[in-house]
Motif scaffolding. Structure first.
Motif, PDB file in Angstrom:
ATOM      1  N   THR A  18     -77.331 -20.088  21.577  1.00 12.94           N
ATOM      2  CA  THR A  18     -75.944 -19.647  21.412  1.00 12.94           C
ATOM      3  C   THR A  18     -75.784 -18.695  20.222  1.00 12.94           C
ATOM      4  O   THR A  18     -74.662 -18.414  19.805  1.00 12.94           O
ATOM      5  N   GLU A  27     -76.730 -18.837  16.897  1.00 12.93           N
ATOM      6  CA  GLU A  27     -76.642 -19.288  15.500  1.00 12.93           C
ATOM      7  C   GLU A  27     -78.061 -19.402  14.934  1.00 12.93           C
ATOM      8  O   GLU A  27     -78.990 -19.698  15.658  1.00 12.93           O
ATOM      9  N   GLN A  41     -63.009 -18.642  11.604  1.00  7.87           N
ATOM     10  CA  GLN A  41     -62.346 -19.947  11.573  1.00  7.87           C
ATOM     11  C   GLN A  41     -63.419 -20.992  11.304  1.00  7.87           C
ATOM     12  O   GLN A  41     -64.239 -21.297  12.166  1.00  7.87           O
ATOM     13  N   ASP A  53     -72.203 -28.849  19.649  1.00 11.65           N
ATOM     14  CA  ASP A  53     -70.737 -28.868  19.639  1.00 11.65           C
ATOM     15  C   ASP A  53     -70.179 -27.534  19.150  1.00 11.65           C
ATOM     16  O   ASP A  53     -70.730 -26.925  18.227  1.00 11.65           O
ATOM     17  N   VAL A  54     -69.072 -27.108  19.744  1.00  8.91           N
ATOM     18  CA  VAL A  54     -68.337 -25.962  19.223  1.00  8.91           C
ATOM     19  C   VAL A  54     -67.581 -26.452  17.989  1.00  8.91           C
ATOM     20  O   VAL A  54     -66.800 -27.399  18.074  1.00  8.91           O
ATOM     21  N   ALA A 102     -65.217 -20.642  14.967  1.00  6.83           N
ATOM     22  CA  ALA A 102     -65.047 -19.434  15.779  1.00  6.83           C
ATOM     23  C   ALA A 102     -65.126 -18.216  14.881  1.00  6.83           C
ATOM     24  O   ALA A 102     -64.814 -18.277  13.683  1.00  6.83           O
ATOM     25  N   GLU A 113     -64.177 -13.923  15.117  1.00  5.15           N
ATOM     26  CA  GLU A 113     -63.462 -12.933  15.923  1.00  5.15           C
ATOM     27  C   GLU A 113     -63.707 -11.527  15.387  1.00  5.15           C
ATOM     28  O   GLU A 113     -63.821 -11.320  14.185  1.00  5.15           O
ATOM     29  N   SER A 135     -65.802 -15.428  19.562  1.00  6.67           N
ATOM     30  CA  SER A 135     -66.968 -16.199  19.966  1.00  6.67           C
ATOM     31  C   SER A 135     -66.962 -17.558  19.275  1.00  6.67           C
ATOM     32  O   SER A 135     -66.627 -17.659  18.097  1.00  6.67           O
ATOM     33  N   ASP A 136     -67.321 -18.583  20.042  1.00  5.92           N
ATOM     34  CA  ASP A 136     -67.471 -19.916  19.471  1.00  5.92           C
ATOM     35  C   ASP A 136     -68.755 -19.986  18.663  1.00  5.92           C
ATOM     36  O   ASP A 136     -69.741 -19.325  18.990  1.00  5.92           O
ATOM     37  N   HIS A 158     -71.509 -22.821  17.429  1.00  4.30           N
ATOM     38  CA  HIS A 158     -71.973 -24.175  17.733  1.00  4.30           C
ATOM     39  C   HIS A 158     -72.793 -24.732  16.574  1.00  4.30           C
ATOM     40  O   HIS A 158     -73.429 -23.979  15.840  1.00  4.30           O
TER      41      HIS A 158
END
Length: 130
Positions: free
Chosen positions: A12, A14, A43, A55-56, A59, A61, A67-68, A70
């Motif tokens: 994802t 990260e 965020q 887990d999300v 976020a 932006e 995009s989330d 995780h």
């Protein structure tokens, strides 16, 4: 902070760096920041928040997308990079030098298990098409 050659990467986008203080520093990959474009807002998760791998929890932006983010490992959020509040665009210029938050792993065993589910830089770049 270690270099991206020692980081572990989630599918994802990260990155996770296990630092000498025992904490896992988390950021986003160069591929992710390029796909996002100019980052405008981050965020953050809450300090003290318990997280599970995958887990999300946050976020990010940009002018193009949101995009989330995780959790790459399970544990507890213990620090947030406050620089991201004032200047979130710094992640565009140095994605591997800018951490977003730090996680205290649940246990050494859990950390080891979580890390086994992540990729090396070369594996990540192959899978991400970077």
């Amino acid at each position: 902070m270690k270099t991206q050659d020692t980081f572990k990467f989630a599918a994802t986008h990260e990155w996770a760096s296990i630092e000498d203080d025992g904490l896992v520093w988390v950021g986003i990959s160069n591929h992710a920041q390029e796909a996002l474009g100019d980052v405008m807002f981050f965020q953050a998760p809450n300090i003290g928040q318990a997280v599970k791998q995958g887990d999300v929890i946050a976020a990010i932006e940009s002018v193009k997308a949101a995009s989330d983010i995780h959790a790459p490992v399970s544990g507890e959020i213990v620090a947030i990079n406050e620089e991201m509040d004032a200047t979130p665009e710094i992640v565009n210029t140095k994605p591997y030098a800018v951490w977003l938050f730090k996680i205290k792993p649940s246990s050494p065993e859990m950390l080891s298990t979580n890390l086994n589910g992540l990729m090396s830089l070369s594996q990540y770049e192959s899978s991400a098409g970077a």
